[in-house]
Design a protein around this motif. Structure first.
Motif, PDB file in Angstrom:
ATOM      1  N   ASN A  64       0.830  -1.211   0.000  1.00 16.70           N
ATOM      2  CA  ASN A  64       0.000   0.000   0.000  1.00 16.70           C
ATOM      3  C   ASN A  64       0.862   1.258   0.000  1.00 16.70           C
ATOM      4  OD1 ASN A  64      -2.320  -1.535   0.066  1.00 16.70           O
ATOM      5  ND2 ASN A  64      -2.762  -1.176   2.229  1.00 16.70           N
ATOM      6  N   LEU A  68       1.232   4.122  -2.830  1.00 14.97           N
ATOM      7  CA  LEU A  68       1.006   5.530  -2.514  1.00 14.97           C
ATOM      8  C   LEU A  68       2.117   6.386  -3.110  1.00 14.97           C
ATOM      9  CD1 LEU A  68      -0.572   7.742  -0.963  1.00 14.97           C
ATOM     10  CD2 LEU A  68       0.832   7.179   1.041  1.00 14.97           C
ATOM     11  N   ASP A  71       1.749   6.504  -6.940  1.00 16.57           N
ATOM     12  CA  ASP A  71       0.659   7.383  -7.368  1.00 16.57           C
ATOM     13  C   ASP A  71       1.047   8.860  -7.232  1.00 16.57           C
ATOM     14  OD1 ASP A  71      -0.799   5.126  -7.879  1.00 16.57           O
ATOM     15  OD2 ASP A  71      -2.035   5.260  -6.076  1.00 16.57           O
ATOM     16  N   GLU A  72       1.732   9.206  -6.157  1.00 17.54           N
ATOM     17  CA  GLU A  72       2.150  10.591  -5.965  1.00 17.54           C
ATOM     18  C   GLU A  72       3.158  11.021  -7.032  1.00 17.54           C
ATOM     19  OE1 GLU A  72       1.610  10.761  -1.089  1.00 17.54           O
ATOM     20  OE2 GLU A  72       3.606  10.539  -1.967  1.00 17.54           O
ATOM     21  N   ALA A 305      -2.644  10.863   4.580  1.00 14.78           N
ATOM     22  CA  ALA A 305      -2.759  10.522   3.154  1.00 14.78           C
ATOM     23  C   ALA A 305      -2.906   9.016   2.971  1.00 14.78           C
ATOM     24  CB  ALA A 305      -1.534  11.036   2.400  1.00 14.78           C
ATOM     25  N   TYR A 306      -2.146   8.245   3.753  1.00 12.97           N
ATOM     26  CA  TYR A 306      -2.248   6.787   3.701  1.00 12.97           C
ATOM     27  C   TYR A 306      -3.640   6.335   4.140  1.00 12.97           C
ATOM     28  CZ  TYR A 306      -1.009   1.865   4.565  1.00 12.97           C
ATOM     29  OH  TYR A 306      -0.957   0.484   4.554  1.00 12.97           O
ATOM     30  N   LYS A 308      -6.415   8.024   4.208  1.00  9.93           N
ATOM     31  CA  LYS A 308      -7.447   8.454   3.262  1.00  9.93           C
ATOM     32  C   LYS A 308      -7.521   7.509   2.066  1.00  9.93           C
ATOM     33  CE  LYS A 308      -8.890  12.430   0.460  1.00  9.93           C
ATOM     34  NZ  LYS A 308      -8.577  13.825   0.058  1.00  9.93           N
ATOM     35  N   LYS A 309      -6.371   7.044   1.618  1.00  9.43           N
ATOM     36  CA  LYS A 309      -6.338   6.188   0.434  1.00  9.43           C
ATOM     37  C   LYS A 309      -6.789   4.760   0.744  1.00  9.43           C
ATOM     38  CE  LYS A 309      -3.307   4.849  -3.425  1.00  9.43           C
ATOM     39  NZ  LYS A 309      -4.176   5.429  -4.466  1.00  9.43           N
ATOM     40  N   TYR A 310      -6.407   4.252   1.928  1.00  9.98           N
ATOM     41  CA  TYR A 310      -6.628   2.833   2.211  1.00  9.98           C
ATOM     42  C   TYR A 310      -7.602   2.576   3.364  1.00  9.98           C
ATOM     43  CZ  TYR A 310      -2.626   2.358  -0.855  1.00  9.98           C
ATOM     44  OH  TYR A 310      -1.782   2.433  -1.933  1.00  9.98           O
TER      45      TYR A 310
END
Length: 390
Positions: A64, A68, A71-72, A305-306, A308-310
């Motif tokens: 994960n 991340l 993607d960034e 951020a982690y 929020k994404k997962y």
């Protein structure tokens, strides 16, 4: 050693922690056909992680966080005008599965390997990636045996077993332990730490007695090992293996009436240890560990951020996996392309690249100049920072 304070997630970008694309093609440009497709297509990163077996809980944290970072970086334009792509394979923390996974990733055309959790599973992949001229940035596995292979394409961004043993010895000595039991599972990673810790404790100034006990991994009952250890009356037990066995050993030590200190190695730093040991037995267990999301100063923005994404908390080795991808992108950028030898040279030349563990510069052995190990302790349902041993 603590990470350098990072005031906010926005400051990561300001410090250059997020790699941006340069908008330029690979050096040499322009051939048609397959060569052009390779130059224009994605840059592929391969990640071997445990996705099955006893250590499977760690795999998602690493993949994960790596995704991340991918993607960034892609959102900023990619690397050299190309997008990054992450491909994962299951090593099951098993040598045979890892070798199969490494061959699969080589066949799929990965440019850089950014995986490696269990040292015993990572070791057999080294010659596979070396033969394919694929650089390896290893985020978690840290047995000294990985370093001892002296392969030019191998780089470790976690502290080594030697550095972990040094931290363990300092803490054990600081606690005034007189009789220490070192328990390991005979795997490369676990035995390496135990042997090195024993060597450091044996000289004058160390413990009066050092006991070693090897267990068979993946068992459910370690009562015979516990009896062997407690017969020697230790006041400090250090388990250097993984959380599955570590949780059972902690629980069974307490059930047998042991009242002394328990410490575990970095392979046991997982919420699963508390789940397996039970809250009462796990409370107060120490650990030798490099930075975790919970102990990173100023990383709240990254953690958010982690999450929020997962929709989940980042766990052990998520920050190292994130940095492995960023470092790979940096080295490819500096190399001007994905040629393995040029990427290796770029990694060797890295000086001051900002990571969660601090500014990066590799030693001649391709290890961190400072291992960054610290002492954590279980409080409730978390490992929290106990002592950075500055």
């Amino acid at each position: 050693m603590r990470a350098i304070p990072l005031k906010s997630f926005a400051s990561l970008a300001a410090l250059g922690l997020l790699v941006t694309g340069c908008g330029q093609g690979l050096l040499g440009g322009g051939d048609s056909g397959d060569q052009a497709a390779k130059q224009d297509g994605p840059i592929v990163l391969g990640m071997l992680i445990p996705q099955s077996g006893s250590e499977a809980a760690i795999g998602p944290y690493m993949s994960n966080a790596a995704q991340l970072a991918v993607d960034e970086i892609n959102a900023k334009g990619g690397v050299l005008g190309r997008q990054l792509q992450l491909k994962t394979a299951d090593d099951a923390c098993d040598a045979q599965s890892a070798a199969a996974g490494a061959n699969k990733l080589v066949t799929e055309g990965v440019n850089v390997s950014v995986g490696g959790y269990c040292s015993g599973a990572t070791l057999p992949t080294l010659p596979i990636f070396a033969k394919a001229n694929i650089p390896m940035i290893i985020p978690a596995a840290n047995s000294q045996e990985l370093v001892d292979q002296k392969l030019k394409n191998v780089f470790l961004i976690n502290g080594t077993g030697s550095q972990q043993a040094t931290t363990a010895e300092k803490w054990i000595t600081k606690q005034g332990a007189k009789s220490v039991a070192l328990m390991h599972d005979n795997t490369s990673y676990s035995k390496d730490i135990a042997v090195r810790t024993q060597a450091l404790l044996d000289p004058p100034g160390g413990a009066d007695a050092v006991i070693t006990e090897a267990v068979t991994p993946k068992e459910s009952d370690y009562s015979a090992n516990i009896t062997n250890v407690l017969d020697k009356k230790p006041d400090f037990v250090y388990w250097t293996g993984y959380f599955q066995e570590g949780g059972l050993i902690a629980r069974q030590l307490r059930q047998a009436g042991y009242k002394g200190s328990i410490m575990v190695g970095d392979g046991s730093v997982s919420p699963k240890l508390m789940e397996i040991a039970g809250a009462e037995a796990a409370e107060g267990v120490y650990a030798t560990m490099t930075q975790t999301p919970d102990t990173l100063e100023g990383a709240e923005g990254w953690i958010e951020a982690y999450k929020k994404k997962y929709n989940a908390e980042p766990g052990p080795y998520s920050n190292q996996a994130y940095d492995a991808v960023r470092l790979a992108a940096e080295a490819i950028t500096k190399a001007g392309g994905t040629d393995g030898a040029k990427v290796v040279s770029a990694l060797e030349a890295i000086d001051g690249f900002s990571m969660f563990s601090g500014p990066l510069k590799f030693t001649p052995e391709h290890t961190l100049a400072s291992g960054g190990f610290q002492i954590l302790v279980v409080k409730g349902d978390k490992f929290i920072l106990q002592d950075a041993l500055k």
